[in-house]
Design an enzyme around this catalytic site. Sequence first.
Site, PDB file in Angstrom:
ATOM      1  N   TYR A 172       0.844  -1.194   0.000  1.00 23.80           N
ATOM      2  CA  TYR A 172       0.000   0.000   0.000  1.00 23.80           C
ATOM      3  C   TYR A 172       0.879   1.244   0.000  1.00 23.80           C
ATOM      4  O   TYR A 172       1.945   1.266   0.631  1.00 23.80           O
ATOM      5  CB  TYR A 172      -0.910  -0.026   1.238  1.00 23.80           C
ATOM      6  CG  TYR A 172      -1.916   1.093   1.285  1.00 23.80           C
ATOM      7  CD1 TYR A 172      -2.684   1.414   0.174  1.00 23.80           C
ATOM      8  CD2 TYR A 172      -2.111   1.822   2.452  1.00 23.80           C
ATOM      9  CE1 TYR A 172      -3.609   2.446   0.217  1.00 23.80           C
ATOM     10  CE2 TYR A 172      -3.035   2.856   2.509  1.00 23.80           C
ATOM     11  CZ  TYR A 172      -3.778   3.162   1.386  1.00 23.80           C
ATOM     12  OH  TYR A 172      -4.688   4.182   1.434  1.00 23.80           O
ATOM     13  N   TYR A 182      -3.125   5.236   8.727  1.00 22.88           N
ATOM     14  CA  TYR A 182      -2.532   3.910   8.499  1.00 22.88           C
ATOM     15  C   TYR A 182      -1.361   3.771   9.454  1.00 22.88           C
ATOM     16  O   TYR A 182      -0.203   3.826   9.073  1.00 22.88           O
ATOM     17  CB  TYR A 182      -2.082   3.803   7.047  1.00 22.88           C
ATOM     18  CG  TYR A 182      -1.895   2.384   6.534  1.00 22.88           C
ATOM     19  CD1 TYR A 182      -2.980   1.557   6.292  1.00 22.88           C
ATOM     20  CD2 TYR A 182      -0.630   1.891   6.278  1.00 22.88           C
ATOM     21  CE1 TYR A 182      -2.811   0.277   5.791  1.00 22.88           C
ATOM     22  CE2 TYR A 182      -0.446   0.603   5.777  1.00 22.88           C
ATOM     23  CZ  TYR A 182      -1.537  -0.192   5.542  1.00 22.88           C
ATOM     24  OH  TYR A 182      -1.358  -1.473   5.043  1.00 22.88           O
TER      25      TYR A 182
HETATM   26  P1  NAI Z   1      -8.488  -9.366   3.839  1.00 25.49           P
HETATM   27  O1  NAI Z   1      -9.123  -9.228   5.156  1.00 25.49           O
HETATM   28  O2  NAI Z   1      -9.279 -10.008   2.744  1.00 25.49           O
HETATM   29  O3  NAI Z   1      -7.115 -10.147   3.910  1.00 25.49           O
HETATM   30  C1  NAI Z   1      -6.242 -10.142   4.997  1.00 25.49           C
HETATM   31  C2  NAI Z   1      -6.108 -11.580   5.439  1.00 25.49           C
HETATM   32  O4  NAI Z   1      -5.004 -11.723   6.310  1.00 25.49           O
HETATM   33  C3  NAI Z   1      -7.327 -12.081   6.202  1.00 25.49           C
HETATM   34  O5  NAI Z   1      -7.859 -13.217   5.535  1.00 25.49           O
HETATM   35  C4  NAI Z   1      -6.755 -12.475   7.558  1.00 25.49           C
HETATM   36  O6  NAI Z   1      -7.408 -13.598   8.085  1.00 25.49           O
HETATM   37  C5  NAI Z   1      -5.319 -12.778   7.180  1.00 25.49           C
HETATM   38  N1  NAI Z   1      -4.359 -12.781   8.282  1.00 25.49           N
HETATM   39  C6  NAI Z   1      -4.157 -11.828   9.238  1.00 25.49           C
HETATM   40  N2  NAI Z   1      -3.180 -12.211  10.075  1.00 25.49           N
HETATM   41  C7  NAI Z   1      -2.734 -13.425   9.638  1.00 25.49           C
HETATM   42  C8  NAI Z   1      -1.742 -14.341  10.093  1.00 25.49           C
HETATM   43  N3  NAI Z   1      -1.005 -14.087  11.177  1.00 25.49           N
HETATM   44  N4  NAI Z   1      -1.574 -15.492   9.409  1.00 25.49           N
HETATM   45  C9  NAI Z   1      -2.313 -15.763   8.311  1.00 25.49           C
HETATM   46  N5  NAI Z   1      -3.260 -14.941   7.839  1.00 25.49           N
HETATM   47  C10 NAI Z   1      -3.477 -13.782   8.501  1.00 25.49           C
HETATM   48  O7  NAI Z   1      -8.047  -7.879   3.427  1.00 25.49           O
HETATM   49  P2  NAI Z   1      -7.276  -7.276   2.184  1.00 25.49           P
HETATM   50  O8  NAI Z   1      -7.444  -5.814   2.334  1.00 25.49           O
HETATM   51  O9  NAI Z   1      -7.695  -7.907   0.927  1.00 25.49           O
HETATM   52  O10 NAI Z   1      -5.752  -7.604   2.479  1.00 25.49           O
HETATM   53  C11 NAI Z   1      -4.912  -8.372   1.648  1.00 25.49           C
HETATM   54  C12 NAI Z   1      -3.608  -7.642   1.412  1.00 25.49           C
HETATM   55  O11 NAI Z   1      -3.863  -6.482   0.622  1.00 25.49           O
HETATM   56  C13 NAI Z   1      -2.922  -7.136   2.682  1.00 25.49           C
HETATM   57  O12 NAI Z   1      -1.528  -7.284   2.559  1.00 25.49           O
HETATM   58  C14 NAI Z   1      -3.283  -5.657   2.677  1.00 25.49           C
HETATM   59  O13 NAI Z   1      -2.380  -4.878   3.414  1.00 25.49           O
HETATM   60  C15 NAI Z   1      -3.200  -5.386   1.198  1.00 25.49           C
HETATM   61  N6  NAI Z   1      -3.799  -4.128   0.746  1.00 25.49           N
HETATM   62  C16 NAI Z   1      -5.118  -3.836   1.014  1.00 25.49           C
HETATM   63  C17 NAI Z   1      -5.670  -2.639   0.615  1.00 25.49           C
HETATM   64  C18 NAI Z   1      -7.108  -2.327   0.892  1.00 25.49           C
HETATM   65  O14 NAI Z   1      -7.515  -1.171   0.742  1.00 25.49           O
HETATM   66  N7  NAI Z   1      -7.924  -3.279   1.290  1.00 25.49           N
HETATM   67  C19 NAI Z   1      -4.873  -1.637  -0.117  1.00 25.49           C
HETATM   68  C20 NAI Z   1      -3.511  -2.050  -0.395  1.00 25.49           C
HETATM   69  C21 NAI Z   1      -3.011  -3.243   0.045  1.00 25.49           C
END
Ligand code: NAI
Length: 286
Positions: A172, A182
């Site tokens: 991000y 953030y």
């Molecule tokens: P999401 O909630 O779908 O995905 C995050 C996942 O990480 C969840 O499924 C959660 O259960 C898992 N998780 C957390 N701690 C964990 C651990 N210790 N071991 C295994 N799994 C774990 O949300 P999102 O937003 O799709 O996130 C996916 C990636 O995208 C992340 O790296 C996030 O930082 C990145 N991202 C998200 C943005 C947004 O606006 N949603 C923007 C830019 C990047």
Amino acid sequence: RGKRAFIAGIADDNGYGWAIAKSLAAAGAEILVGTWVPALNIFETSLRRGKFDESRVLPDGSLMEIAKVYPLDAVFDSPEDVPEDVKANKRYAGSSKWTVKEVAESVKQDFGTIDILVHSLANGPEVSKPLSETSRKGYLAAISASSYSFISLLRHFLPIINPGGATISLTYIASERIIPGYGGGMSSAKAALESDTKVLAFEAGRKHKVRVNTISAGPLGSRAAKAIGFIDMMINYSLENAPLQKELYAEEVGNVAAFLASPLASAITGATVYVDNGLNAMGVGV
Ligand code: NAI
């Protein structure tokens, strides 16, 4: 032979991980998933009960199949690292072999090798605190869950990633520009992830002919993002200020991940690729 992908960080059908899985499946890949242990039960139950069937539909009308869901907690590398209170926790005690090393061993046992590794996970317990008010513990936890987790996955999966394979993480823009809200060291964690992408691209490229890239994604109302609390504001900001004034779809990030994982991107490694309607290119809001 079709490609096989392991996607770490799917626990529902809203996030980037799910969209990436779909794009890879649409391109013919076999899909393995790593799901955070505390979220495993509800994810598997929802899958089984057909709750995700509508969002499993692929462009050709078929449903995305998930060959196997592995419980995973990417902050623990091997069983020796797991503290007693976590071991005893009901949600963890119900599953086994969920440290990174054990998951890699299980995947090897079940499938032999993979071609694509996706890291789509992050966690920062103090994300809602400004960086200057973040505790050491909170900061290190953000780095552990959001940055080192990728190193750990590479470390344990690289030996089973076929030459020519590709790895992708999600980052991000808060790593390089000020995004108030953030916090908790999450901006630092993303900066580490992007820097590591370069060094790991060198190491994985030289030793295993594996590529390492990261996608800097625009704001999406995922479960994790909603937990941060400012996602609607960031989505509106992007709509108002980005060169492309349209909603950003998770599928658009999924498609770039599929491209980066494919031979079409065979010369791209160590890159941070923006998929954000161009917002990163703006110098001022207009
Ligand atoms: P999401 O909630 O779908 O995905 C995050 C996942 O990480 C969840 O499924 C959660 O259960 C898992 N998780 C957390 N701690 C964990 C651990 N210790 N071991 C295994 N799994 C774990 O949300 P999102 O937003 O799709 O996130 C996916 C990636 O995208 C992340 O790296 C996030 O930082 C990145 N991202 C998200 C943005 C947004 O606006 N949603 C923007 C830019 C990047």
